[in-house]
Design a protein around this motif. Structure first.
Motif, mmCIF file in Angstrom:
data_model
loop_
_atom_site.group_PDB
_atom_site.id
_atom_site.type_symbol
_atom_site.label_atom_id
_atom_site.label_comp_id
_atom_site.label_asym_id
_atom_site.label_seq_id
_atom_site.Cartn_x
_atom_site.Cartn_y
_atom_site.Cartn_z
ATOM 1 N N VAL A 115 0.845 -1.200 0.000
ATOM 2 C CA VAL A 115 0.000 0.000 0.000
ATOM 3 C C VAL A 115 0.878 1.247 0.000
ATOM 4 O O VAL A 115 0.646 2.199 -0.766
ATOM 5 N N LEU A 116 1.904 1.252 0.831
ATOM 6 C CA LEU A 116 2.809 2.408 0.880
ATOM 7 C C LEU A 116 3.585 2.552 -0.425
ATOM 8 O O LEU A 116 3.804 3.672 -0.898
ATOM 9 N N TRP A 117 3.990 1.428 -1.030
ATOM 10 C CA TRP A 117 4.696 1.517 -2.314
ATOM 11 C C TRP A 117 3.787 2.118 -3.386
ATOM 12 O O TRP A 117 4.222 2.958 -4.181
ATOM 13 N N ILE A 118 2.512 1.701 -3.396
ATOM 14 C CA ILE A 118 1.560 2.231 -4.378
ATOM 15 C C ILE A 118 1.386 3.735 -4.195
ATOM 16 O O ILE A 118 1.406 4.508 -5.159
ATOM 17 N N ILE A 119 1.224 4.163 -2.934
ATOM 18 C CA ILE A 119 0.999 5.582 -2.655
ATOM 19 C C ILE A 119 2.232 6.420 -2.960
ATOM 20 O O ILE A 119 2.136 7.492 -3.562
ATOM 21 N N ILE A 120 3.405 5.887 -2.580
ATOM 22 C CA ILE A 120 4.631 6.683 -2.684
ATOM 23 C C ILE A 120 5.260 6.610 -4.073
ATOM 24 O O ILE A 120 5.585 7.634 -4.678
ATOM 25 N N ASP A 121 5.424 5.391 -4.595
ATOM 26 C CA ASP A 121 6.182 5.212 -5.840
ATOM 27 C C ASP A 121 5.316 5.091 -7.082
ATOM 28 O O ASP A 121 5.640 5.667 -8.128
ATOM 29 N N LEU B 298 1.778 5.732 -7.600
ATOM 30 C CA LEU B 298 0.888 6.863 -7.867
ATOM 31 C C LEU B 298 1.563 8.210 -7.625
ATOM 32 O O LEU B 298 1.087 9.226 -8.121
ATOM 33 N N LYS B 299 2.638 8.176 -6.836
ATOM 34 C CA LYS B 299 3.394 9.398 -6.511
ATOM 35 C C LYS B 299 2.468 10.503 -5.997
ATOM 36 O O LYS B 299 2.519 11.664 -6.446
ATOM 37 N N LEU B 300 1.620 10.132 -5.062
ATOM 38 C CA LEU B 300 0.691 11.094 -4.473
ATOM 39 C C LEU B 300 1.437 12.046 -3.541
ATOM 40 O O LEU B 300 2.440 11.668 -2.927
ATOM 41 N N PRO B 301 0.949 13.289 -3.428
ATOM 42 C CA PRO B 301 1.596 14.241 -2.499
ATOM 43 C C PRO B 301 1.683 13.708 -1.075
ATOM 44 O O PRO B 301 2.688 13.915 -0.394
ATOM 45 N N ILE B 302 0.641 13.003 -0.625
ATOM 46 C CA ILE B 302 0.677 12.456 0.723
ATOM 47 C C ILE B 302 1.757 11.385 0.845
ATOM 48 O O ILE B 302 2.352 11.190 1.901
ATOM 49 N N GLY B 303 2.023 10.692 -0.277
ATOM 50 C CA GLY B 303 3.077 9.691 -0.277
ATOM 51 C C GLY B 303 4.443 10.309 -0.077
ATOM 52 O O GLY B 303 5.289 9.781 0.661
ATOM 53 N N GLU B 304 4.659 11.445 -0.725
ATOM 54 C CA GLU B 304 5.926 12.157 -0.549
ATOM 55 C C GLU B 304 6.103 12.603 0.898
ATOM 56 O O GLU B 304 7.200 12.505 1.461
ATOM 57 N N SER B 305 5.004 13.049 1.504
ATOM 58 C CA SER B 305 5.065 13.473 2.905
ATOM 59 C C SER B 305 5.350 12.289 3.823
ATOM 60 O O SER B 305 6.139 12.395 4.775
ATOM 61 N N ILE B 306 4.702 11.160 3.537
ATOM 62 C CA ILE B 306 4.931 9.960 4.348
ATOM 63 C C ILE B 306 6.394 9.556 4.296
ATOM 64 O O ILE B 306 7.006 9.237 5.327
ATOM 65 N N TYR B 307 6.961 9.577 3.091
ATOM 66 C CA TYR B 307 8.362 9.179 2.943
ATOM 67 C C TYR B 307 9.291 10.179 3.636
ATOM 68 O O TYR B 307 10.216 9.793 4.354
ATOM 69 N N ASN B 308 9.037 11.452 3.416
ATOM 70 C CA ASN B 308 9.916 12.484 3.985
ATOM 71 C C ASN B 308 9.908 12.475 5.510
ATOM 72 O O ASN B 308 10.937 12.707 6.149
ATOM 73 N N TYR B 309 8.728 12.205 6.096
ATOM 74 C CA TYR B 309 8.628 12.214 7.557
ATOM 75 C C TYR B 309 8.842 10.833 8.176
ATOM 76 O O TYR B 309 9.007 10.722 9.395
ATOM 77 N N GLY B 310 8.872 9.783 7.333
ATOM 78 C CA GLY B 310 9.012 8.439 7.861
ATOM 79 C C GLY B 310 10.365 7.803 7.650
ATOM 80 O O GLY B 310 10.751 6.893 8.393
#
Length: 256
Positions: A28-34, A36-48
C-alpha cells in the motif's frame, strides 16, 4: 516449516494475520509513494524515512517508521517475499504478540545501530531488512540450541539463508550493514526468551477432519490432482531462495 499448505489467500490471512498485514502495508505504501506518486506519499516518505541527522535532532519516531518503507519496487518485493516465506512459521509458533514484539524489536535495534555509528550524518535508510534478519536470528538460535523445533532439512535451509545473507550484506553496495547485523543479533538474543514453551510448527493447521457422512468411495479419486510429495515440494524453497538472490543482485546493480 517453510512449505505453504494454505488453500487460498483467505486462509493465509486468517492463519497469519500479522505477516499478512505487514505485507499489505508494504505494498500500500509503495503504491501511494512510488506508483501513484501522491503528495501524501511524498510526505509519508519524507517524515518516515530514517535520517540520522534528524534523529539526532530529536525525531525519534524515525527509528520505527523506516521498517514500513522501502526504496523501490524491488526492495518492497524482496523484503515482502522474504517475510512471506519465513514469517508464517514463527507467527504460529510464537503467537501474534511475541511475533510482533520480536519483529519490531529487531528492526528498531538495527535502526538504532544505524544511527549510533553515524549520528550526525545526513544518512537516509528505509526497509524491513533489520526486522527480517531478526527472524533469521531466531531461526539460527533454533538450529543451534532448540533443535527439537526445526527438522534437519529446514535447518539446512536456515544455514544457507544465513550464509547467503551474510555474503550479500558485505559484498553488495548500498546495503545497511548495521541494520542487518544488529537486527540478526537482536533476534538471536531474543531466542532463549521467546522460544521457551514453544511447540514446533505444524503445517497442517488448515486440515479439516472430514465428516463421517463424507467418507466413502469416490469413483473419481484417480482423476483428482495428486498431492505433491514433500521432497519435491521442498525443492521449491531452493528455487525461491535462488529467485530472491537474483532479484537482490539485479536490484543492486540497477537493472530494476
Amino acid at each position: 516449516m517453510f512449505i505453504r499448505n494454505e488453500k487460498s489467500v483467505k486462509d493465509f490471512i486468517r492463519l497469519y494475520p500479522v505477516v499478512s498485514t505487514l505485507i499489505i502495508i508494504h505494498f500500500v505504501l509503495w503504491i501511494i509513494i512510488d506508483l501513484l506518486k501522491l503528495p501524501i506519499g511524498e510526505s509519508i516518505y519524507n517524515y518516515g524515512a530514517g535520517v540520522n541527522l534528524f534523529i539526532h535532532a530529536g525525531e525519534y519516531w524515525r527509528l520505527i517508521t523506516p521498517i514500513f518503507l522501502h526504496a523501490n519496487l524491488m526492495h518492497t518485493l524482496f523484503n515482502s517475499f522474504s517475510l512471506l516465506i519465513f514469517g508464517p512459521a514463527l507467527e504460529q509458533m510464537l503467537g501474534k504478540g511475541k511475533f510482533i514484539f520480536a519483529y519490531f524489536f529487531a528492526g528498531i535495534v538495527g535502526n538504532i545501530a544505524t544511527y549510533a555509528f553515524h549520528p550526525t550524518a545526513f544518512m537516509v535508510f528505509v526497509g524491513a531488512s533489520g526486522a527480517i534478519y531478526g527472524l533469521f536470528g531466531i531461526y539460527m538460535f533454533m538450529v543451534l540450541f532448540r533443535k527439537h523445533l526445526v527438522d534437519r532439512s529446514d535447518a539446512q535451509i536456515v544455514i544457507v539463508i544465513f550464509v547467503i545473507g551474510l555474503i550479500m550484506t558485505f559484498l553488495q553496495p548500498n546495503i545497511n550493514i548495521h541494520a542487518h547485523v544488529f537486527g540478526f543479533i537482536a533476534g538471536f538474543a531474543l531466542g532463549p526468551i521467546i522460544l521457551n514453551n514453544v511447540r514446533p510448527y505444524s503445517p497442517w493447521r488448515t486440515y479439516v477432519e472430514p465428516k463421517r457422512e463424507d467418507i466413502g468411495f469416490d469413483p473419481n479419486r484417480w482423476q483428482k490432482k495428486h498431492i505433491i510429495p514433500a521432497k519435491i515440494r521442498r525443492n521449491w524453497i531452493w528455487i525461491i531462495l535462488g529467485i530472491l538472490v537474483i532479484l537482490g543482485l539485479l536490484s543492486r546493480i540497477g537493472l530494476f
